[in-house]
Design an enzyme around this catalytic site. Structure first.
Site: not given
Length: 282
Positions: A2-3, A61, A114, A267
């Site tokens: 998440p950002e 974050k 994860r 990326r």
């Protein structure tokens, strides 16, 4: 992921537990790779159990649960972490249960598919030291155009890559960097030291607009469905992406360009060659 928008949504989603008392802390039974929980659970409990939750904040974050004991619990979701008040997407990836009394929720949960995230109990002094201005830049929602230019203007890095540097500006990740640059009309490979004052103003305005809109829609839940808000519900901003993961599709802004995909710093980056030309005279 998440950002900043997703983490801010998590923060807002658990505001109701302010005033609750922590009645217990337990590591959930999980056969997956263990996450970092610091300090050791016995020490964690000695400080946290019995404490009252005094506030809910955000540092970049990270969600910060402030206690009334000169300490804070810092949740860092990294790639797939969630801070929840209800049953998680799956029990097998649940990592930590914090039991609550005297409030609207019975538990505060940390879930992580994860297992790359972390939960840390820090004193207020440790919190200030760990996230001082040498390690974390101004929050993306608060940074000015002048600060952006000061922090990034001398860099020879591509602007998309530079925006991911949390020491320069906190909270922006891969997805929103692409969306912000499209809104600002700046090519993602444009070098920072070749941007002019007008570009930094456009960029700062786009940062605020894109992030605030994404927060209003409670973040982006991508195809894998991992991100959820505090009530285990999906976000809605993925339905408003302008460029991210839209390679080959027509640009929603100009209608003439087709979204292209390139790779920067390992990326994926998405942009419109018409709205974001590589060479800009302005």
């Amino acid at each position: 992921m998440p950002e900043l928008p997703e983490v801010e949504t998590m923060r807002r989603g658990i505001l109701g537990i302010v005033g609750s008392r922590i009645a217990g802390v337990e590591r959930a039974r999980c056969r997956r790779r263990p996450i970092a929980i610091e300090p050791a659970l016995n020490r964690f409990r000695r400080t946290a159990v019995g404490a009252t939750i005094a506030g809910i904040g955000r540092i970049g974050k990270r969600v910060v649960v402030q206690l009334d004991r000169d300490a804070a619990i810092v949740f860092e979701p990294r790639m797939t972490g969630l801070v929840l008040l209800t049953e998680p997407p799956t029990l097998e990836h649940l990592r930590l249960r914090i039991k609550l009394d005297a409030g609207p929720a019975k538990e505060l949960l940390y879930w992580d598919r994860r297992g790359l995230g972390s939960v840390r109990l820090l004193s207020n002094a440790e919190l200030a030291d760990r996230f001082d201005e040498s390690t974390l830049g101004p929050d993306a929602l608060a940074i000015s155009a002048e600060q952006l230019a000061e922090r990034l203007g001398a860099s020879r890095r591509a602007i998309k890559v530079a925006l991911l540097d949390q020491r320069a500006v906190a909270g922006i990740g891969n997805l929103y960097a692409a969306e912000i640059l499209h809104r600002a009309g700046i090519h993602p490979a444009r070098r920072c030291d070749r941007l002019k004052a007008t570009h930094w103003r456009q960029l700062q305005s786009a940062i605020v607009e894109i992030l605030q809109t994404a927060i209003r829609f409670e973040g982006s839940t991508l195809g894998d469905g991992t991100y959820r808000n505090a009530l285990n519900q999906s976000g809605g901003y993925q339905n408003h992406h302008r460029v991210y993961d839209r390679a080959g599709e027509p640009c929603v802004n100009c209608g003439a360009g087709r979204i292209e995909r390139i790779v920067q710093a390992q990326r994926a980056t998405f942009f419109c060659p018409k709205c974001q030309p590589r060479r800009q005279n302005a």
